[in-house]
Design an enzyme around this catalytic site. Structure first.
Site, PDB file in Angstrom:
ATOM      1  N   ARG A   1       0.832  -1.190   0.000  1.00 48.29           N
ATOM      2  CA  ARG A   1       0.000   0.000   0.000  1.00 48.29           C
ATOM      3  C   ARG A   1       0.883   1.263   0.000  1.00 48.29           C
ATOM      4  O   ARG A   1       1.963   1.269   0.609  1.00 48.29           O
ATOM      5  CB  ARG A   1      -0.841  -0.040   1.280  1.00 48.29           C
ATOM      6  CG  ARG A   1      -1.784   1.110   1.517  1.00 48.29           C
ATOM      7  CD  ARG A   1      -3.057   0.939   0.771  1.00 48.29           C
ATOM      8  NE  ARG A   1      -4.130   1.779   1.273  1.00 48.29           N
ATOM      9  CZ  ARG A   1      -5.184   2.110   0.529  1.00 48.29           C
ATOM     10  NH1 ARG A   1      -5.301   1.677  -0.723  1.00 48.29           N
ATOM     11  NH2 ARG A   1      -6.144   2.844   1.031  1.00 48.29           N
TER      12      ARG A   1
ATOM     13  N   THR B   1     -10.176   0.388  -9.407  1.00 54.25           N
ATOM     14  CA  THR B   1      -9.159  -0.481  -8.813  1.00 54.25           C
ATOM     15  C   THR B   1      -9.183  -1.709  -9.699  1.00 54.25           C
ATOM     16  O   THR B   1     -10.068  -1.836 -10.544  1.00 54.25           O
ATOM     17  CB  THR B   1      -9.594  -0.850  -7.367  1.00 54.25           C
ATOM     18  OG1 THR B   1      -9.576   0.319  -6.587  1.00 54.25           O
ATOM     19  CG2 THR B   1      -8.705  -1.885  -6.713  1.00 54.25           C
TER      20      THR B   1
ATOM     21  N   ASN C   1      -6.699   4.246  -6.849  1.00 53.79           N
ATOM     22  CA  ASN C   1      -7.877   4.803  -6.197  1.00 53.79           C
ATOM     23  C   ASN C   1      -8.880   5.252  -7.265  1.00 53.79           C
ATOM     24  O   ASN C   1      -9.636   4.441  -7.766  1.00 53.79           O
ATOM     25  CB  ASN C   1      -7.535   5.920  -5.207  1.00 53.79           C
ATOM     26  CG  ASN C   1      -8.694   6.156  -4.244  1.00 53.79           C
ATOM     27  OD1 ASN C   1      -9.482   5.244  -4.011  1.00 53.79           O
ATOM     28  ND2 ASN C   1      -8.822   7.345  -3.695  1.00 53.79           N
TER      29      ASN C   1
ATOM     30  N   ASP D   1      -7.995   8.170   0.822  1.00 51.49           N
ATOM     31  CA  ASP D   1      -8.468   7.096   1.703  1.00 51.49           C
ATOM     32  C   ASP D   1      -8.186   7.386   3.177  1.00 51.49           C
ATOM     33  O   ASP D   1      -8.666   6.667   4.055  1.00 51.49           O
ATOM     34  CB  ASP D   1      -7.850   5.746   1.300  1.00 51.49           C
ATOM     35  CG  ASP D   1      -8.655   5.059   0.205  1.00 51.49           C
ATOM     36  OD1 ASP D   1      -9.829   5.426   0.013  1.00 51.49           O
ATOM     37  OD2 ASP D   1      -8.107   4.160  -0.459  1.00 51.49           O
TER      38      ASP D   1
ATOM     39  N   SER E   1      -7.742   0.964   3.827  1.00 54.83           N
ATOM     40  CA  SER E   1      -8.238   0.449   2.549  1.00 54.83           C
ATOM     41  C   SER E   1      -9.414  -0.485   2.785  1.00 54.83           C
ATOM     42  O   SER E   1      -9.652  -0.937   3.917  1.00 54.83           O
ATOM     43  CB  SER E   1      -7.106  -0.333   1.872  1.00 54.83           C
ATOM     44  OG  SER E   1      -7.565  -0.970   0.714  1.00 54.83           O
ATOM     45  N   SER E   2     -10.135  -0.773   1.709  1.00 55.10           N
ATOM     46  CA  SER E   2     -11.164  -1.817   1.764  1.00 55.10           C
ATOM     47  C   SER E   2     -10.793  -3.016   0.889  1.00 55.10           C
ATOM     48  O   SER E   2     -11.573  -3.961   0.769  1.00 55.10           O
ATOM     49  CB  SER E   2     -12.505  -1.271   1.265  1.00 55.10           C
ATOM     50  OG  SER E   2     -12.930  -0.211   2.079  1.00 55.10           O
TER      51      SER E   2
ATOM     52  N   GLY F   1     -13.926  -1.661  -6.042  1.00 57.62           N
ATOM     53  CA  GLY F   1     -15.215  -1.134  -5.576  1.00 57.62           C
ATOM     54  C   GLY F   1     -15.148  -0.329  -4.297  1.00 57.62           C
ATOM     55  O   GLY F   1     -16.181  -0.032  -3.692  1.00 57.62           O
ATOM     56  N   GLY F   2     -13.939   0.020  -3.828  1.00 57.49           N
ATOM     57  CA  GLY F   2     -13.847   0.810  -2.600  1.00 57.49           C
ATOM     58  C   GLY F   2     -14.576   0.114  -1.465  1.00 57.49           C
ATOM     59  O   GLY F   2     -14.405  -1.089  -1.248  1.00 57.49           O
TER      60      GLY F   2
END
Ligand code: DON
Length: 575
Positions: free
Chosen positions: A110, A384, A404, A426, A455-456, A476-477
């Site tokens: 990340r 993403t 992102n 984020d 993050s998701s 998809g966040g």
């Protein structure tokens, strides 16, 4: 510190939690210690589910050259940086969940906040969030992690030479690839939001359907990375070019790049219905969220009895569960290197069973009683990408990485053609202020130098009896882990064939805005279903984004890959 818990839940399901509260920065094993070659083939073929056809061709080439799942994954990631430039990247970051030689691993590459980042850097004099500042332009960019992530993964587990896994990407950058209709549509939409603010059109103005698109500057960067490894990107000529682009515009310096390191972490793991779920730990919220969702649904099995898939009652029960997951997400989750995330407690069976016990099966429970605050709906800007890989030796890679927004911050490194991310969005710019995905955060996710934003992304692998059974993930966040959850339900609770499980309607709730169910363009909630959901007390809201799940299921010794019909993905078996 490792925490290991094994508790029986109210529903009788055992949960094993193996988590790391603080991460280690392990050194990659030297290439000489690579192990996969000794493994016997246990599957009839290798397989991939990838977001475009070029990356499928890359994977096939790598398998034919004798590469394993990690070689293929790294080659796919570099290829997508060229042929899927809206999300594939070397200027962003992501997560890789691996299962190699029967053991789980997780690599966190990340982005990190630059050294000069400050807690209030996106606030104006009055303390209000400046709209768009963390989304577009140089100040939105986090220090990219993809190149070090790929380097560490391939050095530790790959079988091929580093140059071999870069070769397909260099080919597509040098010789070009044909632009698809979907890629041009994404370019056109992104270009509008960058117009007059960034240099995006200098590099991507000609990205038109049917054109053979070449990227000579990017090809030169990839060639240098092939020759010199990750050090070109972090301390070499590419680092010079990134720092020069930033000067006078953004915060990232050569010192930021020189100190970036991807981190090997313990994945979150849980036993669920005879499967071991291996998924993303913090700084992702996704793995904890997914385990909480799966566990709560199991705890509520009596309430789900006889409830048909995607019926108004099903939508209600899932929304009730999701409400509680997002309340925890906002409060407790952030970068574990900076904030003590109570991972083991959050996925503890007794805790999750207590939360499930708060679900009201008859009506939406009051949002403020679960979590106070305000949210907004997600604009269309989101991108993403995920890919899933298995090799014939039974190794698997589940990889989600991102810029992102589509094409990230819209800034391209001069003379390098590298699209840079807008991952700084984020972070929680201010407690309670919603980000692009409408999710809020607390101090756990406040901006600090070198910190990773929450993050998701949820690259996930399920194993059964020590063998890979499912490899899954999606963009998809904040929709990522609720989407994976629904596909897992479709497969294992509703026993749907894989293509149907992927194509079925998906929806989303995230606590805020209150009692709002988001639907996707691919299968909108409308007509009678919409009326019945509204009658239960929900507001329906469309969103511009569909997920793009790439999944491989393994039944016995045969891998079955499937690409989401919502995207331009490709599923391929390689004998
Ligand atoms: O890390 C995250 O959760 C987000 N930056 C991911 C963005 C994303 O999935 C956008 N795609 N639709």
């Amino acid at each position: 510190m490792k925490l290991f818990g094994h508790i029986k839940s109210a529903s009788g399901l055992a949960l094993v939690a193996l988590v790391t509260v603080s991460s280690g920065f392990l050194q990659p094993t030297p290439a000489s210690a690579k192990t996969a070659a000794a493994q016997p083939a246990i599957l009839t073929a290798a397989a991939v589910a990838v977001p475009d056809r070029y990356s499928a061709d890359t994977a096939e080439r790598i398998f034919n050259e004798g590469g394993n799942a990690v070689d293929a994954a790294v080659a796919i990631a570099f290829t997508l940086a060229v042929t899927y430039p809206e999300a594939g990247n070397i200027g962003g970051g992501g997560f890789m969940t691996l299962y190699v030689d029967g053991k789980p691993y997780f690599l966190d590459y990340r982005e990190r906040a630059p050294l000069a980042a400050t807690k209030n850097m996106y606030l104006d004099d009055k303390g209000e969030v400046v709209p768009g500042m963390s989304l577009v332009g140089y100040r939105a960019v986090g220090v990219p992690g993809t190149v070090d992530g790929m380097w560490q993964a391939q050095r530790r587990f790959g079988k091929l030479k580093w140059k071999q896994v870069l070769a397909p990407a260099i080919h597509y950058a040098q010789d070009g690839f044909e632009v698809s209709e979907k890629l041009q549509a994404r370019r056109d939409a992104a270009a509008k939001s960058f117009a007059g603010k960034t240099n995006f059109d200098t590099y991507f103005g000609n990205l038109k359907q049917g054109v053979n698109f070449t990227q000579p500057d990017l090809a030169a960067v990839l060639e240098r990375i092939a020759q010199q490894g990750a050090k070109d990107f972090y301390t070499g000529k590419t680092a010079d070019l990134i720092a020069a682009s930033m000067r006078g515009h953004g915060l990232i310096t050569k010192a930021d790049l020189a100190q970036y390191k991807a981190a090997w972490r313990e994945p979150v793991q849980a036993e669920w219905r005879g499967y071991r779920v291996i998924t993303a730990p913090p700084p992702s919220s996704g793995g904890i969220g997914l385990v909480q969702l799966l566990k709560m649904k199991a705890d509520l099995a009596p309430d789900f009895k006889g409830v048909s898939l995607n019926s108004p009652q099903y939508v209600h029960l899932l929304a009730e569960i999701e409400k509680r997951v997002f309340a925890d997400r906002a409060q407790y989750l952030g970068d574990p290197d900076f904030y003590n995330v109570p991972v083991a407690q959050l996925i503890d069976d007794a805790y999750v069973a207590r939360r499930a016990g708060e679900v009201n099966p008859n009506a939406p429970s009051d949002t403020t009683s679960v979590q106070a605050g305000l949210g907004t709906s997600m604009p269309e800007k989101a991108e993403t990408t995920h890919f899933s890989v298995v090799d014939k030796w039974g190794n698997a890679v589940s990889n989600t990485y991102t810029l992102n927004g589509p094409f990230g911050a819209g800034v391209v490194v001069d003379r390098a053609g590298i699209v840079l991310n807008d991952e700084m969005d984020d972070f929680s710019a201010k407690p309670g202020a919603a980000n692009m995905f409408g999710v809020v955060g607390s101090d756990a996710n406040a901006i600090e130098p070198k910190k990773r934003p929450l993050s998701s992304m949820t690259p996930t692998i399920l194993t059964r009896d020590g063998k890979v059974a499912l490899v899954i993930g999606t963009p998809g966040g904040s929709r990522i882990f609720t989407s994976i959850f629904q596909v897992i339900n479709n497969l294992y609770d509703y026993e749907m064939p894989l293509p149907d499980a992927l194509a079925a309607m998906r929806f989303h709730h995230q606590l805020l805005p209150a009692n709002t169910i988001f639907w996707e363009p691919y299968k909108p909630i409308d007509g009678e279903l919409a009326k019945q959901i509204e009658a239960k007390g929900y507001t329906l809201s469309g969103q511009g984004f569909n997920g793009d799940i790439q999944v491989i299921r393994i039944d016995g010794d045969k891998p079955e890959p499937a690409a989401d019909p919502r995207g331009r993905g490709v599923a391929r078996v390689v004998k």
